[in-house]
Design a protein around this motif. Structure first.
Motif, short mmCIF file in Angstrom:
data_model
loop_
_atom_site.label_atom_id
_atom_site.label_comp_id
_atom_site.label_asym_id
_atom_site.label_seq_id
_atom_site.Cartn_x
_atom_site.Cartn_y
_atom_site.Cartn_z
N UNK A 119 0.83 -1.21 0.00
CA UNK A 119 0.00 0.00 0.00
C UNK A 119 0.87 1.27 0.00
N UNK A 120 1.98 1.22 0.76
CA UNK A 120 2.89 2.37 0.76
C UNK A 120 3.54 2.56 -0.60
N UNK A 121 3.95 1.47 -1.24
CA UNK A 121 4.55 1.56 -2.57
C UNK A 121 3.53 2.07 -3.57
N UNK A 122 2.29 1.65 -3.43
CA UNK A 122 1.26 2.14 -4.34
C UNK A 122 1.07 3.64 -4.18
N UNK A 123 1.08 4.12 -2.96
CA UNK A 123 0.92 5.55 -2.72
C UNK A 123 2.08 6.34 -3.33
N UNK A 124 3.32 5.83 -3.20
CA UNK A 124 4.48 6.51 -3.76
C UNK A 124 4.40 6.57 -5.27
N UNK A 125 4.06 5.45 -5.90
CA UNK A 125 4.00 5.41 -7.35
C UNK A 125 2.84 6.24 -7.90
N UNK A 126 1.78 6.34 -7.12
CA UNK A 126 0.67 7.19 -7.56
C UNK A 126 1.11 8.66 -7.58
N UNK A 127 1.86 9.11 -6.57
CA UNK A 127 2.34 10.49 -6.56
C UNK A 127 3.33 10.74 -7.69
N UNK A 128 4.16 9.71 -7.99
CA UNK A 128 5.12 9.87 -9.09
C UNK A 128 4.41 10.00 -10.42
N UNK A 129 3.35 9.24 -10.57
CA UNK A 129 2.58 9.33 -11.81
C UNK A 129 1.91 10.69 -11.94
N UNK A 130 1.36 11.23 -10.88
CA UNK A 130 0.73 12.54 -10.92
C UNK A 130 1.78 13.63 -11.23
N UNK A 131 2.96 13.49 -10.69
CA UNK A 131 4.02 14.46 -10.95
C UNK A 131 4.44 14.43 -12.42
N UNK A 132 4.51 13.26 -13.02
CA UNK A 132 4.86 13.16 -14.43
C UNK A 132 3.78 13.79 -15.31
N UNK A 133 2.53 13.67 -14.87
CA UNK A 133 1.46 14.32 -15.65
C UNK A 133 1.60 15.84 -15.61
N UNK A 134 1.94 16.38 -14.46
CA UNK A 134 2.11 17.83 -14.34
C UNK A 134 3.31 18.30 -15.18
N UNK A 135 4.41 17.54 -15.16
CA UNK A 135 5.56 17.93 -15.96
C UNK A 135 5.26 17.83 -17.45
#
Length: 485
Positions: A119-135
């Protein structure tokens, strides 16, 4: 001269052959007076005593008997320890099952931690994906980086499902181990053999050191009678007498262990299931008998008398007088041929079955006439009591019944039995009206004279005389004896 000698020899032979037959014979009629007394009609049979509730105590597990705490005739209580099996192997299984549970609990905790990590890894990867969308919106990254971040996010979500499934599997394994522990604890408890009821030990089939092997069926270790103050008797009653037996009837019986004592019982059940052994049909009758003094033991043979009826201080006629009939006298009433024709008319059988049944009934009537003739001859040839023809008559009736079962259908045979029961009730019915019978007395010329009477209750020696053409002081003929003058 030779001629006269031959003639003399012939005359001597004729005289010798003629002389015994020429000695006149006469019939001497033996009579017996009417009497007054009590009559009790009973049906005799035998049965076996048993406890009302008998429990066979066995073992559900195999093992070596290490201790026995009760013996024959011991009184036991429900839950009381009565024997013990070697339990060392069962204790080892319990300890191993407990260790398996500890391992399963650790596995559950590990899988729960894996779920938290996923669950923690999922949360981290979800934030990374959102950051890539913003970039990507600011043209600071390319599509490849966005796609990689999305793939990692999707893999993390799948990993969550895998970790949760592994956690559920670990929990199921823990439940399985707990069930195994309960099973091993139950087997361990079964090494202690306890009494399931309050009662008395009437049989013990094991000793210390004996190995008990429980496979498809539990071996019997002890037999416990729950309450010996109340006994039951199982009796086999012949089909000719079962119609006289009903629930609630009084029963008097004796056992060989106490020949001078009479016990009382009551019919509690007449079972409808028939038993056929060697063409003899019997029915099981259950009798309840109190046993407060515990004189009756399980397995005793009881000689039973089912009390059908009782009459006190009545006029009685000897049974031998009712069976006696002078040579050549015909029985009054409907003849066998007439009864056969009436029975066949009421059965309304097909032509082929009617011919077979008619032949069977004619042969049966001929057999009965032969039996009666033999009994009459025996009664006239000897001064002793006439033999009881009941057994021979029952065998003839049973043979007829067996033949009819092969020919008639189930419905036809049932109708035949019903008609025969009605016929017996009309001709041999008991009660206040009784049944018609014939006796013979000596008239003034010392010759047999017919008298018709109505009789009721009967026992082995006498029959109740209800009414008829007899005076209280008259004597009835019981047998005829042929003697030389």
């Amino acid at each position: 001269m030779r001629y006269w000698i031959s003639a003399a020899v012939v005359v001597a032979v004729v005289v010798f052959l003629w002389w015994p037959s020429s000695s006149s014979e006469r019939l001497v009629y033996q009579t017996q007076p009417l009497s007054r007394g009590d009559i009790e009609s009973v049906v005799n049979t035998a049965g076996t005593t048993r406890a009302v509730v008998t429990v066979e105590v066995g073992s559900e597990v195999s093992g070596l008997i290490t201790a026995i705490y009760v013996d024959f005739n011991a009184d036991v209580e429900q839950g009381q320890l009565i024997a013990r099996l070697d339990d060392r192997s069962f204790q080892a299984r319990v300890r191993q099952a407990e260790a398996d549970i500890l391992m399963s609990e650790a596995n559950v905790a590990q899988q729960a931690a894996n779920v938290t990590k996923a669950e923690a890894e999922l949360s981290r990867l979800e934030r990374a994906y959102q950051r890539q969308l913003q970039l990507m919106q600011q043209n600071l990254t390319n599509q490849t980086e966005v796609d990689n971040a999305l793939a990692n996010f999707e893999v993390a979500k799948a990993q969550i499902l895998v970790s949760q499934a592994q956690l559920q599997s670990a929990k199921a394994q823990l439940t399985q181990r707990q069930a195994q522990l309960e099973q091993h604890q139950l087997d361990l408890a079964r090494t202690q053999i306890r009494s399931p009821v309050n009662g008395t030990v009437i049989d013990r089939q094991v000793d210390v050191g004996q190995t008990v092997a429980a496979s498809l069926s539990a071996p019997t270790l002890f037999t416990i009678a729950q309450d010996l103050s109340q006994m039951q008797i199982e009796a086999d009653v012949d089909e000719a007498d079962i119609g006289k037996i009903e629930a609630g009837q009084q029963v008097r019986f004796q056992v060989d262990a106490h020949p001078d004592r009479q016990f009382q019982g009551v019919v509690s059940q007449v079972r409808k299931a028939a038993t056929n052994v060697a063409n003899v049909v019997t029915y099981k009758v259950i009798i309840d008998a109190p046993n407060r003094q515990q004189l009756l033991l399980p397995g005793m043979t009881a000689n039973l008398n089912f009390i059908i009826g009782q009459q006190q201080d009545v006029q009685r006629v000897p049974n031998a007088a009712l069976r006696f009939r002078p040579a050549g006298a015909q029985q009054s009433g409907q003849q066998p041929a007439d009864r056969t024709a009436e029975l066949l008319r009421q059965l309304d059988l097909p032509a082929d079955k009617e011919r077979q049944v008619r032949r069977m009934l004619q042969e049966f009537n001929q057999n009965l006439q032969q039996l009666r003739s033999q009994q009459s001859q025996l009664s006239q040839q000897r001064a002793g009591p006439m033999s009881n023809p009941r057994q021979a008559f029952q065998q003839a009736r049973q043979a007829l019944t067996n033949e009819l079962r092969l020919v008639l259908s189930e419905d036809e045979f049932s109708r035949y039995q019903h008609l025969m029961a009605e016929q017996r009730q009309q001709t041999q019915g008991r009660g206040e009206q009784g049944r018609m019978a014939e006796v013979w007395v000596l008239n003034a010329r010392q010759e047999p004279e017919l008298r018709r009477v109505r009789v009721g209750l009967a026992n082995d020696e006498f029959t109740e005389l209800l009414s008829g053409e007899l005076g209280e002081q008259e004597q009835v003929i019981v047998r005829a004896v042929r003697t030389e003058r």
